[in-house]
Write a protein that holds these residues in place. Structure first.
Motif, PDB file in Angstrom:
ATOM      1  N   THR A 286      -2.752   5.727  -1.779  1.00 35.09           N
ATOM      2  CA  THR A 286      -2.647   6.417  -3.189  1.00 35.09           C
ATOM      3  C   THR A 286      -3.993   5.945  -4.073  1.00 35.09           C
ATOM      4  OG1 THR A 286      -1.205   4.752  -4.645  1.00 35.09           O
ATOM      5  CG2 THR A 286      -0.158   6.619  -3.403  1.00 35.09           C
ATOM      6  N   THR A 287      -4.900   5.094  -3.475  1.00 37.65           N
ATOM      7  CA  THR A 287      -6.899   4.935  -4.438  1.00 37.65           C
ATOM      8  C   THR A 287      -7.057   5.820  -3.832  1.00 37.65           C
ATOM      9  OG1 THR A 287      -6.812   3.746  -1.875  1.00 37.65           O
ATOM     10  CG2 THR A 287      -5.636   1.962  -3.760  1.00 37.65           C
ATOM     11  N   ASN A 288      -6.594   6.563  -2.614  1.00 36.30           N
ATOM     12  CA  ASN A 288      -7.314   7.646  -2.428  1.00 36.30           C
ATOM     13  C   ASN A 288      -8.948   6.707  -1.542  1.00 36.30           C
ATOM     14  OD1 ASN A 288      -7.547  10.474  -2.421  1.00 36.30           O
ATOM     15  ND2 ASN A 288      -7.249  10.246  -4.986  1.00 36.30           N
TER      16      ASN A 288
ATOM     17  N   ILE B  15       0.879  -1.337   0.366  1.00 44.71           N
ATOM     18  CA  ILE B  15      -0.080  -0.171   0.064  1.00 44.71           C
ATOM     19  C   ILE B  15       0.580   0.909  -0.145  1.00 44.71           C
ATOM     20  CG2 ILE B  15      -1.331   1.302   0.990  1.00 44.71           C
ATOM     21  CD1 ILE B  15      -2.643  -1.498   2.649  1.00 44.71           C
ATOM     22  N   ALA B  16       0.943   1.794  -1.011  1.00 42.91           N
ATOM     23  CA  ALA B  16       1.633   2.897  -0.634  1.00 42.91           C
ATOM     24  C   ALA B  16       0.774   4.372  -0.604  1.00 42.91           C
ATOM     25  CB  ALA B  16       1.818   3.540  -2.632  1.00 42.91           C
ATOM     26  N   LEU B  17       1.562   5.527  -0.176  1.00 42.41           N
ATOM     27  CA  LEU B  17       0.856   6.734   0.241  1.00 42.41           C
ATOM     28  C   LEU B  17       1.692   7.883  -0.346  1.00 42.41           C
ATOM     29  CD1 LEU B  17       1.058   5.950   4.300  1.00 42.41           C
ATOM     30  CD2 LEU B  17      -0.646   5.311   2.983  1.00 42.41           C
ATOM     31  N   LYS B  18       0.161   8.908  -0.357  1.00 40.59           N
ATOM     32  CA  LYS B  18       0.180  10.219  -1.024  1.00 40.59           C
ATOM     33  C   LYS B  18       1.298  10.942  -0.203  1.00 40.59           C
ATOM     34  CE  LYS B  18      -3.872  11.041  -3.001  1.00 40.59           C
ATOM     35  NZ  LYS B  18      -4.423  11.377  -4.202  1.00 40.59           N
ATOM     36  N   ILE B  19       1.723  12.429  -0.565  1.00 44.77           N
ATOM     37  CA  ILE B  19       1.980  13.685   0.645  1.00 44.77           C
ATOM     38  C   ILE B  19       0.691  14.709  -0.496  1.00 44.77           C
ATOM     39  CG2 ILE B  19       3.410  15.136   1.554  1.00 44.77           C
ATOM     40  CD1 ILE B  19       5.228  13.057   1.727  1.00 44.77           C
ATOM     41  N   GLU B  20      -0.140  14.856  -0.089  1.00 38.31           N
ATOM     42  CA  GLU B  20      -0.290  16.142   0.163  1.00 38.31           C
ATOM     43  C   GLU B  20      -0.325  17.575  -0.012  1.00 38.31           C
ATOM     44  OE1 GLU B  20      -4.553  16.163  -0.389  1.00 38.31           O
ATOM     45  OE2 GLU B  20      -4.772  14.354  -1.021  1.00 38.31           O
ATOM     46  N   GLU B  21      -0.872  18.334  -0.678  1.00 43.07           N
ATOM     47  CA  GLU B  21       0.781  20.140  -0.208  1.00 43.07           C
ATOM     48  C   GLU B  21       0.304  20.172   0.844  1.00 43.07           C
ATOM     49  OE1 GLU B  21      -1.404  23.057  -2.680  1.00 43.07           O
ATOM     50  OE2 GLU B  21      -0.754  22.232  -5.134  1.00 43.07           O
ATOM     51  N   ASP B  22      -0.183  20.114   2.009  1.00 38.96           N
ATOM     52  CA  ASP B  22      -0.650  20.920   3.319  1.00 38.96           C
ATOM     53  C   ASP B  22       0.085  19.512   4.035  1.00 38.96           C
ATOM     54  OD1 ASP B  22      -2.633  18.271   3.101  1.00 38.96           O
ATOM     55  OD2 ASP B  22      -3.784  19.414   4.103  1.00 38.96           O
TER      56      ASP B  22
END
Length: 426
Positions: free
Chosen positions: A107-109, A94-101
């Motif tokens: 990554t699946t949201n 399971i990959a995680l993503k970093i948002e601007e904040d």
């Protein structure tokens, strides 16, 4: 009899149970969940996307996001921090993503990705999950074969366990049981809430967002027992102050600037019964003394333009218009015709607008409570009770809470991990 019982089928409980069995696969572990579903808070977090953690990987910086628990969590974060939970999920595909904040999501949201991961791990490790098992009593075991163990009574039946982990979040019934066992419970009050404000200056401009500095004005209570000499010692500086994005909503104000105040001021604002005054500087890069000369200069330069249509500072247009009107300046008034008194009022509106807060609203799906088991009664090297051996805590059952952004989940992961390591060592 179980080797370990985990009370609470949420983020902290599941993560702890998984790590216990990862470290000691032979242990007989069960999770007791009062509801018919598990991981319900995980499901709704982040609007159904699950705000797993925050992209702050330095423990010394991470702890600054915890109004309660900042000092106590520094050591634990050195053991298990944001990067470690990222690695946990990556190991499981399971990959995680970093948002601007800085917030981190799969990554699946979809929060279902995190839930499925936990459910698969529980199944793989042979952990028993007992739903609809609301706990009504916890007491030291009286069985000879379970010395220093625990007896947990649910509505359905009684369970014996050698070690017990309580991860029930803000459950007042469990807090009462812990209190009966001798633990001190800090009274729960809401944290992470928005301010209810009815005011013409923000009416009809919901959705407007701008950077602002907000302070809560000290409240003077009318109490005849307070002596005059004591009144003279009231604080002259604001008790709470925050700067950041402020969002105007249908019901008042929200956004990070407001949420920070609600978190750090949870106890104080509860004492005010959520009726108090705030002062807003809509242009925090300016102070009152610097804005008036700026407005006087614009008056000399933009003589033929109307004040209403000339946004003198970096503010959303609709907010500027409302503040100009609140200063007593008519729609058709040109800069050449505006009086110094009117400009002074506009400067006041821009840098020290006062608003009356008349209540609070829950922030989105966040249900965060300040309060819980007193931190002085917990060994933060193991998250074990200092009062009772073989009793452990993780998550919001203890008096730790954070601002929004994935920090409350990180507390759950860290506490669950450290408690699991300690439990699995027997």
């Amino acid at each position: 009899m179980f080797d370990v019982l985990v009370v609470g089928g949420g983020a902290a409980g599941f993560f702890a149970a998984i790590n216990i069995c990862e470290n000691s696969p032979n242990l007989n572990v069960a999770i007791l969940e009062r509801g018919k579903e598990v991981l319900t808070k995980v499901k709704v977090s982040g609007g159904g996307r699950c705000n797993v953690t925050h992209a702050e990987f330095m423990p010394s910086e991470l702890v600054k996001n915890y109004p309660r628990g900042e000092k106590e969590l520094l050591g634990p974060f050195h053991t298990f921090c944001s990067g470690d939970i990222v690695a946990f999920f990556e190991k499981r595909g399971i990959a995680l993503k970093i948002e601007e904040d800085g917030r981190m999501f799969p990554t699946t949201n979809s929060s279902q990705t995190i839930i499925d991961c936990f459910l698969n791990e529980v199944k793989r490790l042979g952990i028993t999950v007992l739903k609809n098992s609301s706990v009504v009593d916890i007491a030291p075991s009286e069985l000879k074969e379970n010395p220093s163990g625990w007896r947990v009574q649910s509505y359905k039946k009684a369970y014996e366990t050698k070690k017990l982990l309580v991860a029930t979040g803000s459950n007042t019934k469990i807090w009462k049981i812990m209190e009966d066992l001798g633990h001190t419970i800090e009274p729960p009050v809401p944290s992470l809430f928005t301010f209810n404000i009815t005011d013409d200056r923000i009416k009809g401009i919901q959705g407007v967002s701008t950077n602002a500095r907000v302070l809560v004005k000290p409240k003077i209570f009318n109490n005849s027992k307070i002596l005059v000499s004591l009144k003279s010692q009231l604080p002259k500086t604001p008790i709470l102050e925050s700067e950041g994005p402020l969002l105007i909503t249908h019901w008042g104000m929200s956004g990070p600037a407001i949420l920070k105040l609600s978190a750090w001021g949870a106890q104080i604002l509860n004492g005010y019964k959520y009726h108090f005054k705030i002062r807003v500087n809509w242009i925090p890069e300016y102070h009152i003394g610097g804005v008036l000369p700026l407005l006087m200069e614009i008056k000399e330069v933009e003589t033929k333009k109307t004040v209403l249509r000339t946004n003198a500072v970096e503010l959303p247009k609709r907010l500027w218009i409302n503040l100009v009107k609140a200063s007593g300046i008519a729609d058709s008034t040109k800069w050449a015709d505006v009086s110094k008194n009117q400009l002074q009022k506009l400067a006041d509106q821009l840098t020290k607008s006062e608003f009356s807060v008349e209540g609070k609203s829950t922030f989105k799906e966040e249900f965060v409570t300040a309060g819980g088991v007193d931190l002085k009664e917990i060994n933060f090297k193991t998250f074990e009770s200092k009062i009772h051996p073989n009793l452990y805590f993780a998550g919001e059952v203890i008096n730790v809470d954070a601002i929004t952004g994935g920090f409350n989940f990180q507390n759950a992961w860290t506490g669950g991990y450290i408690a699991a390591k300690a439990i699995a060592s027997f």
